[in-house]
Scaffold this motif. Structure first.
Motif, PDB file in Angstrom:
ATOM      1  N   HIS A 166       0.873  -1.087  -0.058  1.00  0.00           N
ATOM      2  CA  HIS A 166      -0.073   0.016  -0.014  1.00  0.00           C
ATOM      3  C   HIS A 166       1.125   1.375   0.002  1.00  0.00           C
ATOM      4  N   PHE A 167       0.853   2.035  -1.176  1.00  0.00           N
ATOM      5  CA  PHE A 167       1.729   3.120  -1.190  1.00  0.00           C
ATOM      6  C   PHE A 167       0.809   4.375  -0.932  1.00  0.00           C
ATOM      7  N   THR A 168       1.082   4.728   0.446  1.00  0.00           N
ATOM      8  CA  THR A 168       0.189   5.956   1.094  1.00  0.00           C
ATOM      9  C   THR A 168       0.492   7.363   0.681  1.00  0.00           C
ATOM     10  N   PHE A 169       0.916   8.072   1.832  1.00  0.00           N
ATOM     11  CA  PHE A 169       1.261   9.396   1.690  1.00  0.00           C
ATOM     12  C   PHE A 169       2.570   9.504   1.359  1.00  0.00           C
ATOM     13  N   SER A 170       2.812  10.454   0.538  1.00  0.00           N
ATOM     14  CA  SER A 170       4.140  11.068   0.303  1.00  0.00           C
ATOM     15  C   SER A 170       4.710  11.973   1.229  1.00  0.00           C
ATOM     16  N   THR A 171       3.977  13.005   1.814  1.00  0.00           N
ATOM     17  CA  THR A 171       4.092  13.820   2.459  1.00  0.00           C
ATOM     18  C   THR A 171       3.141  13.998   3.842  1.00  0.00           C
ATOM     19  N   LEU A 172       3.590  14.609   4.858  1.00  0.00           N
ATOM     20  CA  LEU A 172       2.665  14.639   6.148  1.00  0.00           C
ATOM     21  C   LEU A 172       1.553  15.589   5.585  1.00  0.00           C
ATOM     22  N   GLN A 173       1.664  16.392   4.929  1.00  0.00           N
ATOM     23  CA  GLN A 173       0.500  17.477   4.506  1.00  0.00           C
ATOM     24  C   GLN A 173      -0.655  16.713   3.752  1.00  0.00           C
ATOM     25  N   GLU A 174      -0.184  15.595   2.933  1.00  0.00           N
ATOM     26  CA  GLU A 174      -1.267  14.812   2.373  1.00  0.00           C
ATOM     27  C   GLU A 174      -2.016  14.205   3.238  1.00  0.00           C
ATOM     28  N   HIS A 175      -1.443  13.447   4.571  1.00  0.00           N
ATOM     29  CA  HIS A 175      -2.087  12.806   5.765  1.00  0.00           C
ATOM     30  C   HIS A 175      -2.793  13.599   6.116  1.00  0.00           C
ATOM     31  N   GLN A 176      -2.525  14.874   6.578  1.00  0.00           N
ATOM     32  CA  GLN A 176      -3.135  15.883   7.308  1.00  0.00           C
ATOM     33  C   GLN A 176      -4.507  16.189   6.502  1.00  0.00           C
ATOM     34  N   ARG A 177      -4.304  16.373   5.421  1.00  0.00           N
ATOM     35  CA  ARG A 177      -5.601  16.653   4.520  1.00  0.00           C
ATOM     36  C   ARG A 177      -6.722  15.500   4.733  1.00  0.00           C
ATOM     37  N   GLN A 178      -6.076  14.414   4.454  1.00  0.00           N
ATOM     38  CA  GLN A 178      -7.129  13.005   4.448  1.00  0.00           C
ATOM     39  C   GLN A 178      -7.669  13.078   5.772  1.00  0.00           C
ATOM     40  N   VAL A 179      -6.899  13.269   6.912  1.00  0.00           N
ATOM     41  CA  VAL A 179      -7.365  13.185   8.306  1.00  0.00           C
ATOM     42  C   VAL A 179      -8.767  14.172   8.403  1.00  0.00           C
ATOM     43  N   LYS A 180      -8.640  15.362   7.935  1.00  0.00           N
ATOM     44  CA  LYS A 180      -9.630  16.340   8.079  1.00  0.00           C
ATOM     45  C   LYS A 180     -10.777  16.001   7.105  1.00  0.00           C
TER      46      LYS A 180
END
Length: 252
Positions: A166-180
């Motif tokens: 599973h190739f998830t987020f490349s950056t922390l910012q991508e992860h933060q956007r998905q969390v919201k």
């Protein structure tokens, strides 16, 4: 015995070719249901000879049940566009296929690549999911956006060797956007099902997640990546209850 692979996509141009090529040995058809991607996803899919359909996105469960209905064969393998089969997992699936899929459902262990690191602890690994099954013996369900496959009562899925990459987020910012985004969707789902806000849940749910995933399941062994993951998991739980509270205040 024939096997259909079903995939839903939206703007998966960086990942979808890897996903499709990992299936070439095991699948007799690849069906992709796309939510009108605005990148090169449609062109890449069509160039690789898959069956490509498009449908407006309503929610995760609706989309996955729709692509399930499009599968030509009884046995289906479900992947997301940012996933791919490891060689070992492809071999395990081929072995079951040669036997005629004697089990009605199979569990695949998902291994996630996050911000440049494979995550092997916490809630992220091992991460067993039913992703291969007889489509007459299971269905997609759950609570949006967190879908899962529900086998018919009495069916015990078999675990397969190898990893679902599973190739998830490349950056922390991508992860933060998905969390919201996921917090908003979860809160809306809870609100629609008349789930009541509880202050205790908003406070205790993140704490419970931290203790279970970061401490008991050794998420800390993944270093700063493990800390980022648990911190954002706690944030998602807090935000969804906060948003639910806001929606209920507006209603009244």
């Amino acid at each position: 015995m024939k096997l259909s692979t079903i995939i839903i996509t939206y703007n998966e141009a960086p990942n979808i070719e890897r996903c499709i090529r990992s299936l070439q040995q095991v699948s007799d058809e690849v069906v992709i249901l796309d939510s009108f991607s605005t990148d090169r996803t449609p062109d890449i899919c069509r160039s690789l000879g898959v069956r490509f359909e498009q449908k407006a996105y309503l929610n995760q469960i609706d989309q996955k049940n729709h692509v399930l209905a499009l599968a030509q064969y009884d046995h289906v393998l479900s992947l997301d566009g940012d996933e791919a089969l490891s060689e070992e997992l492809a071999g395990s699936i081929l072995h079951e296929k040669d036997l005629g899929f004697p089990d009605q459902a199979y569990l695949l262990n998902r291994l996630s690549f996050y911000c440049g690191k494979w995550i092997r602890h916490g809630d992220w690994y091992p991460d067993w999911k039913v992703r291969l099954w007889n489509k007459h013996e299971a269905h997609w369900g759950g609570s949006n956006p967190h879908d899962r496959v529900f086998p018919r009562k009495g069916i015990k899925p078999k675990k397969l060797k190898g990893d679902l990459l599973h190739f998830t987020f490349s950056t922390l910012q991508e992860h933060q956007r998905q969390v919201k985004k996921y917090a908003e969707i979860s809160a809306t789902t809870y609100f629609g099902s008349n789930r009541k806000f509880a202050l205790a849940r908003m406070i205790l749910s993140p704490i419970t997640s931290f203790v279970k995933s970061y401490l008991f399941k050794a998420g800390f062994l993944d270093g700063r990546h493990g800390w980022q993951i648990i911190r954002l998991a706690m944030m998602e739980k807090y935000l969804k209850y906060k948003k639910l509270h806001q929606l209920q205040k507006i209603k009244h």
